[in-house]
Design a protein around this motif. Structure first.
Motif, PDB file in Angstrom:
ATOM      1  N   UNK A   1      -6.018  -8.024   8.256  1.00 38.86           N
ATOM      2  CA  UNK A   1      -6.062  -6.758   8.748  1.00 38.86           C
ATOM      3  C   UNK A   1      -4.828  -5.851   8.266  1.00 38.86           C
ATOM      4  N   UNK A   2      -3.528  -6.584   8.746  1.00 34.19           N
ATOM      5  CA  UNK A   2      -2.570  -5.924   8.576  1.00 34.19           C
ATOM      6  C   UNK A   2      -2.438  -5.529   6.837  1.00 34.19           C
ATOM      7  N   UNK A   3      -2.845  -6.452   6.264  1.00 32.59           N
ATOM      8  CA  UNK A   3      -2.573  -6.171   4.577  1.00 32.59           C
ATOM      9  C   UNK A   3      -4.005  -4.782   4.288  1.00 32.59           C
ATOM     10  N   UNK A   4      -4.767  -4.788   5.014  1.00 34.23           N
ATOM     11  CA  UNK A   4      -5.671  -3.643   4.680  1.00 34.23           C
ATOM     12  C   UNK A   4      -4.991  -2.454   5.188  1.00 34.23           C
ATOM     13  N   UNK A   5      -4.319  -2.409   6.240  1.00 37.09           N
ATOM     14  CA  UNK A   5      -3.704  -1.092   6.668  1.00 37.09           C
ATOM     15  C   UNK A   5      -2.500  -0.753   5.888  1.00 37.09           C
ATOM     16  N   UNK A   6      -1.834  -1.810   5.527  1.00 37.42           N
ATOM     17  CA  UNK A   6      -0.407  -1.671   4.459  1.00 37.42           C
ATOM     18  C   UNK A   6      -1.152  -0.854   3.459  1.00 37.42           C
ATOM     19  N   UNK A   7      -2.167  -1.282   2.772  1.00 34.69           N
ATOM     20  CA  UNK A   7      -2.833  -0.614   1.505  1.00 34.69           C
ATOM     21  C   UNK A   7      -2.983   0.820   1.738  1.00 34.69           C
ATOM     22  N   UNK A   8      -3.629   1.168   3.324  1.00 36.90           N
ATOM     23  CA  UNK A   8      -3.849   2.521   3.562  1.00 36.90           C
ATOM     24  C   UNK A   8      -2.543   3.305   3.943  1.00 36.90           C
ATOM     25  N   UNK A   9      -1.393   2.706   3.664  1.00 35.59           N
ATOM     26  CA  UNK A   9      -0.171   3.236   3.979  1.00 35.59           C
ATOM     27  C   UNK A   9       0.010   3.532   5.390  1.00 35.59           C
ATOM     28  N   UNK A  10      -0.657   2.686   6.157  1.00 39.91           N
ATOM     29  CA  UNK A  10      -0.439   2.820   7.637  1.00 39.91           C
ATOM     30  C   UNK A  10       0.342   1.713   8.058  1.00 39.91           C
ATOM     31  N   UNK A  11       1.703   1.733   7.761  1.00 40.45           N
ATOM     32  CA  UNK A  11       2.697   0.575   7.761  1.00 40.45           C
ATOM     33  C   UNK A  11       2.861   0.289   9.276  1.00 40.45           C
ATOM     34  N   UNK A  12       3.034   1.188  10.379  1.00 34.77           N
ATOM     35  CA  UNK A  12       3.362   1.021  11.630  1.00 34.77           C
ATOM     36  C   UNK A  12       2.144  -0.065  12.333  1.00 34.77           C
ATOM     37  N   UNK A  13       0.641   0.364  11.938  1.00 36.87           N
ATOM     38  CA  UNK A  13      -0.414  -0.311  12.336  1.00 36.87           C
ATOM     39  C   UNK A  13      -0.206  -2.039  11.894  1.00 36.87           C
TER      40      UNK A  13
END
Length: 464
Positions: free
Chosen positions: A105-117
């Motif tokens: 899930x973190x990887x997906x948020x990272x791909x979306x540039x939402x690094x805080x999440x």
């Protein structure tokens, strides 16, 4: 050589799978075998085989969480983030304490540039994981994406506390220290790390690099040598040690280190060039030349090789040979400003002024905006009697060097030559204001102008 039991099983699984693809027979594999086969093909860059293995795996093990997580990984890789997220939510409902779900899930948020999440989810993963080092490393990477180097460094350090031999973690910690311009602190950190892990050639090598960056060359050599004692095939440490030994003028030892890199791997143009430079410093001119020639043979596009040969002959005042080599270099790359500047300098030394003017003009055209290049070019134009062109060139140079007395005195002299007295006195006044002590430059460059009574009177007035 005997393979251990796990490696034998792994190779058997791969052979069995590939045999199944060739014969169209269906063999049974457990879900973990499928996971290993899929990850093997992904590592090899064979995505289509990985997808085949995943399809067959899910047919045989439709409820395997491990295989579904691999499927998520592949969906993320293919940028099918919505599908991956949907599958992760289904898995979370079944296994809410599976750390891999949070990591993906973190990887997906990272791909979306939402690094805080992403960080938030990875911190959740820490509650359930047994592999703390890996998760701390991932958190560190997210902070790097956010340009929060202090937080990144903190997490990479935690990664190393959990797994002291994690090489990527070590590189990342040092990267953060260097980016934060904390080289001395990085050395202190590495000293403590080496106390715990004295046989880490990577730590010794990194410590050497940091000492080199601080110009502590003796300490750098000591660190690089330890790295090569631990790993006598550590090519990078031998190369860096050669550079540090050169700084200490220990040229024979530097040559030995560069030579070791050539023995370990194919010769690099950089190592050959450095050996040539060391031989030149030792006065071994024939050896120096031999290695400079090897450098350009190894990599004809390396400008430093051609420059080394050309400069070698310039120092010997053998301008014919120097010109021969700079022409060879220009035949390969006729847009290299360093080549054109040397072409100009050599032609000037041989009194070929038109060729020298072309060289300086081309050097500037291809981006050499150094003051001396402009001035050499202008002085050649002046010598050739091209006063208007010389003035235009100086005015262009003054855009980059607006308060430069050497430009002002030249403009004064040239405008006097062109009988434009108002402009001449304006620039002479500027030159005298910027640097009165060097006003005799006018005498050196324009003796006839210097001897004019009006010029001498103007200078005397300015002095008062």
């Amino acid at each position: 050589m005997h393979l251990d039991h796990d490696e034998e099983d792994y190779n058997l699984s791969l052979s069995k799978f590939e045999s199944m693809l060739k014969t169209n027979k269906v063999f049974f594999f457990d879900s973990e075998e499928f996971e290993e086969i899929i990850l093997h093909y992904l590592d090899m860059g064979k995505a289509s085989l990985a997808k085949k293995a995943l399809k067959l795996g899910l047919e045989q093990h439709p409820k395997s969480t491990g295989l579904k997580l691999v499927q998520v990984e592949m969906l993320v890789y293919d940028d099918k983030l919505e599908l991956a997220e949907k599958l992760l939510n289904e898995l979370y409902a079944i296994e809410p304490t599976n750390e891999e779900i949070f990591i993906q899930k973190a990887n997906i948020y990272s791909k979306r540039d939402n690094h805080e999440k992403a960080v938030e989810l990875l911190q959740e993963a820490l509650k359930y994981t047994e592999d703390f080092a890996d998760v701390y490393n991932l958190i560190g990477m997210e902070y790097l994406f956010m340009d929060n180097l202090e937080k990144a460094k903190e997490n990479f350090m935690k990664c190393l506390e959990e797994d002291i031999v994690d090489q990527s973690g070590l590189y990342n910690v040092v990267y953060c220290f260097e980016f934060l311009d904390q080289n001395a602190e990085a050395i202190e950190y590495l000293k403590k790390y080496i106390d715990k892990n004295p046989y880490s050639e990577i730590a010794w090598h990194q410590q050497g690099r940091l000492h080199y960056g601080l110009k502590e060359y003796e300490n750098a050599v000591r660190a690089f040598e330890y790295a090569t004692y631990i790993d006598d095939e550590f090519l990078g440490a031998f190369m860096e040690n050669g550079k540090a030994l050169e700084r200490l003028k220990r040229y024979e030892e530097a040559i030995e280190n560069y030579q070791r890199t050539i023995d370990l791997d194919d010769p690099t143009s950089y190592a050959l060039l450095r050996i040539g430079k060391c031989h030149e410093k030792l006065g071994n001119k024939a050896e120096a030349l031999k290695y400079f020639n090897k450098t350009v043979h190894e990599d004809p596009l390396l400008d430093k090789g051609w420059i080394a040969i050309t400069d070698f002959y310039v120092r010997q005042k053998n301008f014919q040979k120097a010109l021969y080599y700079v022409n060879k270099a220009l035949a390969i790359d006729d847009q290299n400003r360093a080549y054109w500047k040397r072409y100009a300098t050599i032609n000037k030394a041989m009194n070929f002024y038109e060729e020298a003017e072309l060289g300086y003009r081309k050097a500037v055209e291809f981006g050499d905006y150094q003051l001396d290049t402009w001035l050499f070019w202008v002085d050649i134009l002046h010598f050739l009697g091209e006063y208007d062109n010389a003035v235009m060139t100086l005015l262009q140079a003054s855009e980059s060097f607006p308060e430069e007395y050497e430009i002002e005195y030249r403009l004064a002299g040239l405008y006097f030559m062109l009988n434009e007295e108002e402009k001449a006195t304006f620039h002479l006044s500027n030159g005298l204001r910027l640097n009165f002590n060097n006003h005799t430059m006018l005498e050196e460059l324009f003796p006839t102008i210097w001897s004019l009574k009006k010029v001498q009177t103007f200078i005397k007035k300015h002095k008062k």
